[in-house]
Design a protein around this motif. Structure first.
Motif, PDB file in Angstrom:
ATOM      1  N   MET A  28      14.966 -11.820   3.775  1.00 37.58           N
ATOM      2  CA  MET A  28      15.354 -12.715   4.879  1.00 37.58           C
ATOM      3  C   MET A  28      14.420 -13.913   4.932  1.00 37.58           C
ATOM      4  N   SER A  29      14.982 -15.084   5.221  1.00 42.33           N
ATOM      5  CA  SER A  29      14.141 -16.269   5.248  1.00 42.33           C
ATOM      6  C   SER A  29      13.463 -16.421   6.616  1.00 42.33           C
ATOM      7  N   GLU A  30      12.282 -17.034   6.577  1.00 42.75           N
ATOM      8  CA  GLU A  30      11.500 -17.195   7.803  1.00 42.75           C
ATOM      9  C   GLU A  30      12.101 -18.305   8.666  1.00 42.75           C
ATOM     10  N   LEU A  31      12.295 -18.003   9.929  1.00 41.24           N
ATOM     11  CA  LEU A  31      12.895 -18.975  10.843  1.00 41.24           C
ATOM     12  C   LEU A  31      11.833 -19.597  11.738  1.00 41.24           C
ATOM     13  N   LEU A  32      11.007 -18.713  12.323  1.00 44.12           N
ATOM     14  CA  LEU A  32       9.973 -19.172  13.260  1.00 44.12           C
ATOM     15  C   LEU A  32       8.623 -18.628  12.805  1.00 44.12           C
ATOM     16  N   THR A  33       7.644 -19.521  12.707  1.00 47.72           N
ATOM     17  CA  THR A  33       6.296 -19.097  12.323  1.00 47.72           C
ATOM     18  C   THR A  33       5.312 -19.656  13.347  1.00 47.72           C
ATOM     19  N   ILE A  34       4.691 -18.763  14.081  1.00 46.23           N
ATOM     20  CA  ILE A  34       3.707 -19.157  15.083  1.00 46.23           C
ATOM     21  C   ILE A  34       2.331 -18.781  14.528  1.00 46.23           C
ATOM     22  N   ASP A  35       1.423 -19.752  14.495  1.00 51.96           N
ATOM     23  CA  ASP A  35       0.107 -19.485  13.911  1.00 51.96           C
ATOM     24  C   ASP A  35      -1.021 -19.912  14.842  1.00 51.96           C
ATOM     25  N   ARG A  59       5.880 -13.977  13.461  1.00 53.22           N
ATOM     26  CA  ARG A  59       6.910 -14.484  12.572  1.00 53.22           C
ATOM     27  C   ARG A  59       8.259 -13.871  12.928  1.00 53.22           C
ATOM     28  N   ILE A  60       9.313 -14.682  12.839  1.00 51.69           N
ATOM     29  CA  ILE A  60      10.669 -14.140  13.037  1.00 51.69           C
ATOM     30  C   ILE A  60      11.538 -14.632  11.895  1.00 51.69           C
ATOM     31  N   ALA A  61      12.216 -13.692  11.228  1.00 47.16           N
ATOM     32  CA  ALA A  61      13.124 -14.059  10.135  1.00 47.16           C
ATOM     33  C   ALA A  61      14.499 -14.372  10.720  1.00 47.16           C
ATOM     34  N   ALA A  62      15.294 -15.115   9.972  1.00 48.69           N
ATOM     35  CA  ALA A  62      16.659 -15.408  10.394  1.00 48.69           C
ATOM     36  C   ALA A  62      17.398 -14.100  10.644  1.00 48.69           C
ATOM     37  N   GLY A  63      18.096 -14.006  11.740  1.00 46.45           N
ATOM     38  CA  GLY A  63      18.949 -12.853  12.014  1.00 46.45           C
ATOM     39  C   GLY A  63      18.244 -11.608  12.508  1.00 46.45           C
ATOM     40  N   GLU A  64      16.927 -11.668  12.747  1.00 47.18           N
ATOM     41  CA  GLU A  64      16.244 -10.449  13.210  1.00 47.18           C
ATOM     42  C   GLU A  64      15.817 -10.559  14.671  1.00 47.18           C
ATOM     43  N   THR A  65      15.532  -9.407  15.281  1.00 47.16           N
ATOM     44  CA  THR A  65      15.047  -9.383  16.657  1.00 47.16           C
ATOM     45  C   THR A  65      13.599  -8.927  16.674  1.00 47.16           C
ATOM     46  N   LEU A  66      12.732  -9.819  17.175  1.00 51.70           N
ATOM     47  CA  LEU A  66      11.351  -9.427  17.429  1.00 51.70           C
ATOM     48  C   LEU A  66      11.224  -9.165  18.925  1.00 51.70           C
ATOM     49  N   SER A 103      -0.113 -23.745  15.723  1.00 57.34           N
ATOM     50  CA  SER A 103       1.067 -24.452  15.211  1.00 57.34           C
ATOM     51  C   SER A 103       2.316 -23.586  15.308  1.00 57.34           C
ATOM     52  N   ILE A 104       3.450 -24.266  15.384  1.00 55.77           N
ATOM     53  CA  ILE A 104       4.754 -23.579  15.389  1.00 55.77           C
ATOM     54  C   ILE A 104       5.648 -24.286  14.389  1.00 55.77           C
ATOM     55  N   ARG A 105       6.147 -23.521  13.425  1.00 52.04           N
ATOM     56  CA  ARG A 105       7.169 -24.076  12.525  1.00 52.04           C
ATOM     57  C   ARG A 105       8.488 -23.413  12.869  1.00 52.04           C
ATOM     58  N   PHE A 106       9.526 -24.222  13.063  1.00 50.47           N
ATOM     59  CA  PHE A 106      10.848 -23.685  13.373  1.00 50.47           C
ATOM     60  C   PHE A 106      11.858 -24.379  12.476  1.00 50.47           C
ATOM     61  N   GLU A 107      12.622 -23.604  11.742  1.00 54.50           N
ATOM     62  CA  GLU A 107      13.573 -24.139  10.759  1.00 54.50           C
ATOM     63  C   GLU A 107      12.894 -25.171   9.854  1.00 54.50           C
ATOM     64  N   GLY A 108      11.661 -24.829   9.464  1.00 51.75           N
ATOM     65  CA  GLY A 108      10.962 -25.659   8.487  1.00 51.75           C
ATOM     66  C   GLY A 108      10.303 -26.905   9.068  1.00 51.75           C
ATOM     67  N   GLU A 109      10.435 -27.112  10.395  1.00 54.98           N
ATOM     68  CA  GLU A 109       9.860 -28.315  10.987  1.00 54.98           C
ATOM     69  C   GLU A 109       8.661 -27.996  11.854  1.00 54.98           C
ATOM     70  N   ASP A 110       7.774 -28.982  11.991  1.00 55.55           N
ATOM     71  CA  ASP A 110       6.615 -28.850  12.873  1.00 55.55           C
ATOM     72  C   ASP A 110       7.109 -29.043  14.313  1.00 55.55           C
ATOM     73  N   TRP A 111       7.356 -27.906  14.975  1.00 50.40           N
ATOM     74  CA  TRP A 111       8.044 -27.909  16.279  1.00 50.40           C
ATOM     75  C   TRP A 111       7.242 -28.641  17.351  1.00 50.40           C
ATOM     76  N   PRO A 151      22.882 -22.184  18.277  1.00 49.55           N
ATOM     77  CA  PRO A 151      21.472 -22.042  17.907  1.00 49.55           C
ATOM     78  C   PRO A 151      21.287 -21.033  16.772  1.00 49.55           C
ATOM     79  N   SER A 152      20.083 -21.022  16.203  1.00 48.61           N
ATOM     80  CA  SER A 152      19.737 -19.966  15.245  1.00 48.61           C
ATOM     81  C   SER A 152      18.790 -18.956  15.892  1.00 48.61           C
ATOM     82  N   LEU A 153      18.191 -19.337  17.034  1.00 48.75           N
ATOM     83  CA  LEU A 153      17.231 -18.456  17.723  1.00 48.75           C
ATOM     84  C   LEU A 153      17.466 -18.490  19.232  1.00 48.75           C
TER      85      LEU A 153
END
Ligand SMILES: Nc1ncnc2c1ncn2[C@@H]1O[C@H](COP(=O)(O)OP(=O)(O)OP(=O)(O)O)[C@@H](O)[C@H]1O
Length: 259
Positions: free
Chosen positions: A1-8, A30-37, A64-72, A166-168
């Motif tokens: 599954m691809s990474e959707l949200l990355t909080i660091d 981290r949250i992958a596309a289509g999963e529930t954290l 930092s927060i990356r969402f759909e590959g962007e610096d949110w 939305p995706s999330l």
């Protein structure tokens, strides 16, 4: 599954009248596309602060927060409004979130208009499709929000959240105010929507039993820190942190085998 949200390394300290509270202390998730954290924690552990930072209502001190590959966190103005369609929120208190006198059609029509999803001709058809998808009859379109029950309002809130595709979804205590039967039906709806649309959820609650029912993975928050994270079944059956053990102990049926 691809990474959707990355909080660091997200940190946020509130300073009021000389007191400092580290509401978020170096949080990474981290949250992958289509999963529930599932994010669980006792009152005051920092869950709502995290959802407010994700919503961009408050700025963190660092991280930092990356969402759909962007610096949110660097998105501003029109670009932020445009990208917000992809990350939608559902809160506990829908009466406060909606104008109680507004019709259901206007509550659902706003995101469609704002995000350019449907033109004025297509809008009513889209509103009815959304209502039916969340299990409400088309006739609800003309009802003022204050005439709906809590469960019905929460269905409208979910319909509004999915309207801009939305995706999330960030669900902050989204079922906590509902009675047990209605809560179960709303959780079933969320699971069905996730399967159909590949939606990811950040499902925030103080109630481990509810989170266990929907989450693939669970992160446990305590005093602003993520103290434990793992597959949902592991966190519930073999909690490693003191905070997780306390949450498990608060749900007797999780630790007691049925006869
Ligand atoms: N605006 C604010 N100013 C000062 N302190 C705040 C503010 N908002 C939250 N806090 C403090 O930050 C900490 C985390 O609060 P937060 O609301 O994020 O926790 P929570 O886990 O969502 O709690 P609850 O489940 O009760 O809503 C708490 O100690 C709270 O008192």
């Amino acid at each position: 599954m691809s990474e959707l949200l990355t909080i660091d390394g997200l940190s946020k300290t509130y300073s009021t009248t000389g007191r400092h509270v580290a509401a978020l202390d170096n949080v990474s998730l981290r949250i992958a596309a289509g999963e529930t954290l599932g994010l669980v924690g006792a009152s005051g552990s920092g869950k709502s602060t995290l959802s407010r930072v994700l919503l961009r209502l408050i700025e963190p001190d660092s991280g930092s927060i990356r969402f759909e590959g962007e610096d949110w966190l660097s998105l501003r103005g029109a670009e932020l409004r445009r990208r917000r369609a992809r990350m939608q929120m559902v809160f506990q208190d829908t009466l406060a979130a909606f104008n109680p006198l507004a019709s259901v059609a206007s509550v659902l029509g706003d995101p469609l208009r704002i995000h350019g999803i449907a033109n004025s001709k297509q809008r009513l058809t889209e509103i009815i499709t959304l209502l039916e998808r969340v299990g409400l009859p088309a006739a609800f379109a003309s009802r003022p929000v204050y005439t709906l029950s809590g469960g019905q309002r929460q269905r409208v809130a979910i319909a509004r959240a999915i309207a801009p595709r939305p995706s999330l979804l960030v669900l902050d205590e989204a079922v906590s105010a509902l009675d047990v039967t209605i809560r179960g039906r709303i959780l079933e709806l969320l699971v069905a929507l996730q399967r159909e649309r590949g939606l990811a959820y950040l499902f925030i609650s103080h109630d481990l039993a509810v989170v266990r029912a929907i989450a693939h993975r669970i992160a446990v928050m305590d005093a602003g820190q993520i103290v434990e994270e793992g597959p949902a079944a592991d966190v519930v059956t073999v909690p490693r942190s003191e905070a997780a053990r306390r949450l498990v102990a608060a749900v007797p049926r999780l630790v007691t085998e049925p006869d």
